[in-house]
Write a protein that holds these residues in place. Structure first.
Motif, PDB file in Angstrom:
ATOM      1  N   HIS A 102      -6.285 -10.240  -4.781  1.00  0.00           N
ATOM      2  CA  HIS A 102      -4.912 -10.737  -4.691  1.00  0.00           C
ATOM      3  C   HIS A 102      -4.228 -10.042  -3.512  1.00  0.00           C
ATOM      4  CE1 HIS A 102      -0.693 -11.382  -5.970  1.00  0.00           C
ATOM      5  NE2 HIS A 102      -1.176 -12.431  -6.608  1.00  0.00           N
ATOM      6  N   GLN A 103      -3.206 -10.685  -2.976  1.00  0.00           N
ATOM      7  CA  GLN A 103      -2.499 -10.077  -1.842  1.00  0.00           C
ATOM      8  C   GLN A 103      -1.898  -8.719  -2.195  1.00  0.00           C
ATOM      9  OE1 GLN A 103       0.605 -12.772  -0.727  1.00  0.00           O
ATOM     10  NE2 GLN A 103       1.623 -12.731  -2.715  1.00  0.00           N
ATOM     11  N   HIS A 104      -1.605  -8.484  -3.480  1.00  0.00           N
ATOM     12  CA  HIS A 104      -1.044  -7.202  -3.897  1.00  0.00           C
ATOM     13  C   HIS A 104      -2.068  -6.069  -3.834  1.00  0.00           C
ATOM     14  CE1 HIS A 104       2.271  -9.433  -6.374  1.00  0.00           C
ATOM     15  NE2 HIS A 104       2.501  -9.445  -5.071  1.00  0.00           N
ATOM     16  N   ALA A 105      -3.367  -6.428  -3.665  1.00  0.00           N
ATOM     17  CA  ALA A 105      -4.403  -5.394  -3.596  1.00  0.00           C
ATOM     18  C   ALA A 105      -4.434  -4.699  -2.243  1.00  0.00           C
ATOM     19  CB  ALA A 105      -5.771  -6.009  -3.891  1.00  0.00           C
ATOM     20  N   ALA A 106      -3.778  -5.270  -1.251  1.00  0.00           N
ATOM     21  CA  ALA A 106      -3.794  -4.691   0.091  1.00  0.00           C
ATOM     22  C   ALA A 106      -2.705  -3.641   0.246  1.00  0.00           C
ATOM     23  CB  ALA A 106      -3.605  -5.795   1.133  1.00  0.00           C
ATOM     24  N   GLY A 107      -2.889  -2.760   1.233  1.00  0.00           N
ATOM     25  CA  GLY A 107      -1.832  -1.825   1.601  1.00  0.00           C
ATOM     26  C   GLY A 107      -2.018  -0.398   1.172  1.00  0.00           C
ATOM     27  N   ALA A 108      -3.131  -0.057   0.535  1.00  0.00           N
ATOM     28  CA  ALA A 108      -3.351   1.331   0.108  1.00  0.00           C
ATOM     29  C   ALA A 108      -3.713   2.193   1.314  1.00  0.00           C
ATOM     30  CB  ALA A 108      -4.447   1.399  -0.942  1.00  0.00           C
ATOM     31  N   TYR A 230      -6.555  -6.942  -8.506  1.00  0.00           N
ATOM     32  CA  TYR A 230      -5.153  -6.643  -8.254  1.00  0.00           C
ATOM     33  C   TYR A 230      -4.966  -5.181  -7.845  1.00  0.00           C
ATOM     34  CZ  TYR A 230      -4.474 -11.015 -10.819  1.00  0.00           C
ATOM     35  OH  TYR A 230      -4.533 -12.325 -11.221  1.00  0.00           O
ATOM     36  N   SER A 231      -5.962  -4.342  -8.132  1.00  0.00           N
ATOM     37  CA  SER A 231      -5.866  -2.905  -7.870  1.00  0.00           C
ATOM     38  C   SER A 231      -5.862  -2.615  -6.372  1.00  0.00           C
ATOM     39  CB  SER A 231      -7.046  -2.165  -8.506  1.00  0.00           C
ATOM     40  OG  SER A 231      -7.098  -2.397  -9.892  1.00  0.00           O
ATOM     41  N   LYS A 232      -4.971  -1.746  -5.945  1.00  0.00           N
ATOM     42  CA  LYS A 232      -4.905  -1.385  -4.535  1.00  0.00           C
ATOM     43  C   LYS A 232      -6.047  -0.469  -4.123  1.00  0.00           C
ATOM     44  CE  LYS A 232       0.060  -1.847  -3.598  1.00  0.00           C
ATOM     45  NZ  LYS A 232      -0.118  -2.828  -2.502  1.00  0.00           N
ATOM     46  N   THR A 233      -6.463   0.433  -5.007  1.00  0.00           N
ATOM     47  CA  THR A 233      -7.469   1.427  -4.628  1.00  0.00           C
ATOM     48  C   THR A 233      -8.828   1.110  -5.238  1.00  0.00           C
ATOM     49  OG1 THR A 233      -7.043   2.907  -6.505  1.00  0.00           O
ATOM     50  CG2 THR A 233      -5.658   3.179  -4.537  1.00  0.00           C
TER      51      THR A 233
END
Length: 251
Positions: A102-108, A230-233
């Motif tokens: 999911h797009q929310h998984a990015a950015g870590a 959905y997890s970022k890391t």
């Protein structure tokens, strides 16, 4: 009435003694371990944000902090390993599956490669490389970006394993993989690629059993938090993968 995502008594009894917080562990308490695991199970199965955790499981931020602490300290891995000692290793299987992120998984922190994220032809996601036993029970996992090749993780998955045979699809037909399997004292049940210069025989009938690892992935993806990442890391996503594997062992 038992809650939908609650552990049965027999399931709880199989793992309770392996959890931190026993009476012999100073300064800890295990009185809410069962509720905590059921809370994390709820998140994994529904794929819901942590903030949507039902209040009967406790404050979501506390549950999340504890989940991450267990992930970083290897507790989920330890529970998984405790159950996997019962594996039927007459033969082993290796395979992989793609999980769309999911797009929310990015950015870590650290970037995509550090968090086992990457772009393949199917899009942005993570590849789960897995080892299973003869019954399709999970034994080991490695995460990579979705663009990584399957065969690069074959030897790490098989490290320190013993079996009579190792089953895999033709994507694992590489000389060094076959040699590594034979060095284990096992038979390589891998169909040869069409472009192989030297034909290689394999047990066609035993190869038909390989579908059980594909069914294993299908069962794991009943967890919505596994079917879509959905997890970022990578640490948190691997913990959810291990939790799904624990659920399969407990059945």
């Amino acid at each position: 009435m038992q809650k939908r995502h609650a552990l049965r008594d027999d399931q709880w009894e199989r793992i309770c003694e392996a959890l931190p917080g026993k009476d012999t562990d100073p300064g800890r308490t295990s009185k809410d371990n069962r509720l905590f695991i059921e809370a994390v199970m709820w998140i994994a199965k529904t794929g819901a944000p942590w903030r949507d955790l039902p209040p009967e499981y406790g404050k979501w931020s506390n549950v999340h902090k504890r989940f991450m602490r267990w992930a970083k300290n290897g507790v989920w891995q330890m529970i998984f390993n405790t159950l996997a000692v019962d594996a039927d290793t007459e033969w082993l299987m290796i395979d992989s599956t793609i999980v769309r992120a999911h797009q929310h998984a990015a950015g870590a922190k650290g970037g995509q490669q550090c968090q086992a994220l990457g772009r393949s032809r199917g899009g942005f996601g993570t590849k789960i490389h897995a080892l299973s036993d003869a019954l399709g029970n999970p034994m080991r996992f490695i995460l990579t970006g979705g663009e990584k090749s399957d065969f690069l993780q074959a030897c790490p998955l098989l490290e320190e394993q013993r079996a009579e045979a190792v089953l895999a699809d033709k994507g694992y037909d590489a000389g060094y993989i076959v040699d590594a399997i034979q060095a284990m004292g096992a038979e390589a049940v891998i169909p040869p690629k069409l472009n192989r210069n030297t034909p290689r025989n394999y047990d066609v009938f035993l190869y038909k059993e390989r579908n059980v690892i594909e069914r294993m992935f299908g069962k794991m993806k009943h967890f919505r938090g596994i079917a879509t990442r959905y997890s970022k890391t990578a640490v948190s996503f691997l913990a959810f993968v291990q939790l799904a594997a624990i659920s399969l062992w407990l059945k």
